[in-house]
Design a protein around this motif. Structure first.
Motif, PDB file in Angstrom:
ATOM      1  N   LEU A   2       0.811  -1.216   0.000  1.00 56.68           N
ATOM      2  CA  LEU A   2       0.000   0.000   0.000  1.00 56.68           C
ATOM      3  C   LEU A   2       0.842   1.263   0.000  1.00 56.68           C
ATOM      4  N   TYR A   5       0.357   4.013  -2.514  1.00 55.84           N
ATOM      5  CA  TYR A   5      -0.869   4.794  -2.353  1.00 55.84           C
ATOM      6  C   TYR A   5      -0.779   5.724  -1.146  1.00 55.84           C
ATOM      7  N   LEU A   6      -0.105   5.271  -0.107  1.00 50.50           N
ATOM      8  CA  LEU A   6       0.038   6.100   1.090  1.00 50.50           C
ATOM      9  C   LEU A   6       0.993   7.275   0.873  1.00 50.50           C
ATOM     10  N   LEU A 104      -8.839   2.517   3.195  1.00 52.31           N
ATOM     11  CA  LEU A 104      -7.854   3.426   2.617  1.00 52.31           C
ATOM     12  C   LEU A 104      -8.617   4.504   1.870  1.00 52.31           C
ATOM     13  N   PRO A 111      -3.577  10.900   1.559  1.00 49.81           N
ATOM     14  CA  PRO A 111      -4.094   9.565   1.840  1.00 49.81           C
ATOM     15  C   PRO A 111      -3.903   9.176   3.296  1.00 49.81           C
ATOM     16  N   ARG A 112      -4.757   8.272   3.746  1.00 47.02           N
ATOM     17  CA  ARG A 112      -4.618   7.712   5.088  1.00 47.02           C
ATOM     18  C   ARG A 112      -5.408   6.417   5.134  1.00 47.02           C
ATOM     19  N   TRP A 113      -5.115   5.612   6.119  1.00 43.42           N
ATOM     20  CA  TRP A 113      -5.915   4.417   6.369  1.00 43.42           C
ATOM     21  C   TRP A 113      -6.331   4.432   7.827  1.00 43.42           C
TER      22      TRP A 113
END
Length: 143
Positions: A2, A5-6, A104, A111-113
């Motif tokens: 990930l 994306y992060l 996500l 971005p964050r999860w």
């Protein structure tokens, strides 16, 4: 997995183009990219011309796509849709992190999860969707 994306950046109508050497996504683009690249799910339509603040157009596009989906319990690759009344305000994607389900997302802050209970506390109403015509993930049942 990930990390790409992060470390991406948020950009309204971003579809993965590089901005300062990092891919740029809006919330829908991040959902379609992660579902497709990480979970092998069909690549969803781009809807690239819809701006984040145009909630009516965002809702219309979401409603068209939702006709091909069915509501479900969260599982990796499911779409998390955030609503206020009938308006779809935001979308995110369910992922697995450290053995737990999480969501996500990307937004103007980047971005964050977060784990699902925390994500659901952030928003008024969240619903999860899966592709209607794909087999149900083993061990899972539709919601």
């Amino acid at each position: 997995m990930l990390n790409e994306y992060l470390t991406s950046v948020y950009q309204d109508c971003g579809r993965g183009e590089l901005v300062r050497g990092r891919p740029a996504y809006d919330c829908w683009a991040l959902v379609r990219e992660v579902r497709h690249r990480l979970y092998g799910l069909p690549l969803l339509p781009s809807f690239g011309g819809i701006h984040a603040m145009d909630k009516e157009s965002l809702t219309e596009a979401h409603d068209r796509q939702r006709e091909l989906m069915q509501e479900c319990e969260p599982f990796p690759g499911a779409i998390a849709a955030v609503y206020r009344g009938r308006l779809c305000l935001h979308v995110a994607v369910v992922v697995e992190i450290e053995g737990d389900l999480a969501v996500l997302e990307t937004r103007p802050g980047g971005p964050r999860w977060m784990r699902i209970p925390e994500f659901e506390r952030q928003y008024t109403r969240v619903r999860y969707y899966r592709d209607r015509d794909l087999p149900i993930e083993p061990g899972r049942t539709p919601g």
